[in-house]
Write an enzyme that holds these catalytic residues in place. Structure first.
Site, PDB file in Angstrom:
ATOM      1  N   LEU A 294      36.808 -32.828 -89.920  1.00 44.97           N
ATOM      2  CA  LEU A 294      38.229 -33.074 -90.129  1.00 44.97           C
ATOM      3  C   LEU A 294      39.024 -31.874 -89.602  1.00 44.97           C
ATOM      4  O   LEU A 294      38.481 -30.791 -89.408  1.00 44.97           O
ATOM      5  CB  LEU A 294      38.512 -33.272 -91.619  1.00 44.97           C
ATOM      6  CG  LEU A 294      37.854 -34.501 -92.251  1.00 44.97           C
ATOM      7  CD1 LEU A 294      37.981 -34.437 -93.766  1.00 44.97           C
ATOM      8  CD2 LEU A 294      38.476 -35.795 -91.712  1.00 44.97           C
ATOM      9  N   VAL A 295      40.313 -32.078 -89.424  1.00 48.10           N
ATOM     10  CA  VAL A 295      41.150 -30.969 -88.965  1.00 48.10           C
ATOM     11  C   VAL A 295      40.996 -29.782 -89.911  1.00 48.10           C
ATOM     12  O   VAL A 295      40.857 -28.642 -89.474  1.00 48.10           O
ATOM     13  CB  VAL A 295      42.621 -31.409 -88.859  1.00 48.10           C
ATOM     14  CG1 VAL A 295      43.509 -30.237 -88.457  1.00 48.10           C
ATOM     15  CG2 VAL A 295      42.769 -32.541 -87.851  1.00 48.10           C
ATOM     16  N   GLU A 296      41.050 -30.044 -91.210  1.00 47.55           N
ATOM     17  CA  GLU A 296      40.759 -29.018 -92.208  1.00 47.55           C
ATOM     18  C   GLU A 296      40.014 -29.623 -93.384  1.00 47.55           C
ATOM     19  O   GLU A 296      40.221 -30.796 -93.739  1.00 47.55           O
ATOM     20  CB  GLU A 296      42.028 -28.320 -92.724  1.00 47.55           C
ATOM     21  CG  GLU A 296      42.565 -27.232 -91.831  1.00 47.55           C
ATOM     22  CD  GLU A 296      43.798 -27.648 -91.062  1.00 47.55           C
ATOM     23  OE1 GLU A 296      44.267 -26.851 -90.223  1.00 47.55           O
ATOM     24  OE2 GLU A 296      44.280 -28.779 -91.285  1.00 47.55           O
ATOM     25  N   THR A 297      39.167 -28.814 -93.987  1.00 45.07           N
ATOM     26  CA  THR A 297      38.500 -29.114 -95.249  1.00 45.07           C
ATOM     27  C   THR A 297      38.763 -27.930 -96.175  1.00 45.07           C
ATOM     28  O   THR A 297      38.699 -26.781 -95.743  1.00 45.07           O
ATOM     29  CB  THR A 297      36.987 -29.297 -95.051  1.00 45.07           C
ATOM     30  OG1 THR A 297      36.758 -30.355 -94.114  1.00 45.07           O
ATOM     31  CG2 THR A 297      36.295 -29.628 -96.360  1.00 45.07           C
TER      32      THR A 297
ATOM     33  N   HIS B 259      49.483 -28.975 -94.682  1.00 44.16           N
ATOM     34  CA  HIS B 259      48.914 -30.190 -95.278  1.00 44.16           C
ATOM     35  C   HIS B 259      47.679 -29.894 -96.130  1.00 44.16           C
ATOM     36  O   HIS B 259      47.486 -30.535 -97.167  1.00 44.16           O
ATOM     37  CB  HIS B 259      48.688 -31.274 -94.205  1.00 44.16           C
ATOM     38  CG  HIS B 259      47.319 -31.402 -93.657  1.00 44.16           C
ATOM     39  ND1 HIS B 259      46.882 -30.689 -92.567  1.00 44.16           N
ATOM     40  CD2 HIS B 259      46.276 -32.169 -94.047  1.00 44.16           C
ATOM     41  CE1 HIS B 259      45.626 -31.028 -92.306  1.00 44.16           C
ATOM     42  NE2 HIS B 259      45.235 -31.918 -93.183  1.00 44.16           N
TER      43      HIS B 259
END
Length: 291
Positions: free
Chosen positions: A45-48, A77
């Protein structure tokens, strides 16, 4: 093998599936840096994010934010989504002022909780921003990236606040949405200036439309960027303190990459609040051997 609660969220969504996805490991106590990075690489994912006990006595909890390749200090986000997960999992509750306090690499930041249930909206106070350069110098650095695009009312700028972004206004929303950027040029700019990249915006009714290109972390186009929008808002408030957007507005972002994000901006003096709604898409457990 540990059984660990895990949530996957849709942050800043105008409609289900329209926001920015986020993975959250709700109780990451005992995870090492390498284990967090390996899991974030796996989710892709873009960020975790990983929720941990706070080390700052003011904070309700602590969050660490990872892209698939590295840890970052702050992003919008992941901050809003992590607060959503912490609240829904019962890890924290808001204080009497309707605030929770999130510790992260950019410090301990207040998050305002408004509403309940599916209508709840969360707003993070973005890190303080300052303009590194604007006008002529910024125009020169961006000339090769923006090409023949028609500029809007504000000159380009380089702004820092938790993250560093180049910002440029387009004169027309349709031109913004149709723009085909030179991604290699944006990546070169990001590398040369130690920044995330370029975010561009155009005025749209009583708000703005935004596109963000964080080539500095290897992302072509971000569907919903809280950090970038916090810096855009700070720059607008700095440049047009009496203007129609100086107290806040609504942002549309992500349609060019198949999303439909709705981000809300509130500006109170020098405080910029970035927020919106988060949807829980997956709430379960991860079977993950951390060895």
């Amino acid at each position: 093998m540990s059984l660990i609660r895990y949530m996957q969220l849709d942050v800043f969504a105008a409609r289900m599936g329209g926001g920015n996805p986020l993975g959250v490991v709700v109780d990451a106590a005992g995870w090492t840096d390498d284990q967090m990075q390996r899991f974030a690489h796996w989710t892709n994912l873009v960020e975790t994010t990983f929720l941990l006990p706070a080390t700052d006595p003011r904070a309700s909890y602590r969050v660490r934010i990872f892209t698939p390749t590295r840890e970052i200090a702050f992003a919008g986000h992941p901050t809003v989504g992590s607060a959503h997960a912490a609240l829904d999992s019962g890890l924290i509750v808001a204080d009497g002022d309707g605030l929770v306090w999130q510790e992260c690499g950019a410090g301990t930041l207040p998050i305002r909780v408004e509403g309940q249930g599916s209508g709840r909206e969360l707003f993070v106070q973005a890190p303080k921003a300052h303009v590194l350069s604007e006008g002529g110098d910024a125009e020169g650095r961006l000339a090769g990236v923006l090409g023949a695009t028609v500029a809007g009312a504000l000159p380009p700028a380089f702004v820092e606040g938790g993250r560093r972004w180049w910002i440029a206004e387009f004169a027309d929303e349709a031109a913004l949405r149709a723009w085909q950027p030179d991604h290699a040029a944006i990546a070169a700019l990001a590398k040369a200036s130690d920044s995330l990249g370029l975010c561009v915006f155009a005025r749209s009714g009583s708000g703005i439309a935004v596109r963000a290109f964080p080539a500095g972390v290897g992302i072509v186009e971000d569907p919903a960027s809280g950090a970038a929008n916090g810096l855009i808002a700070a720059y607008i408030a700095h440049a047009e303190p009496q203007g129609p957007l100086a107290r806040g507005y609504e942002v549309s972002q992500g349609r060019e990459v198949g999303h439909d994000a709705r981000i809300l901006i509130r500006i109170d003096g020098d405080a910029v609040w970035v927020g919106g709604r988060t949807n829980t898409v997956i709430d379960g457990h991860v079977h993950w051997n951390r060895a």
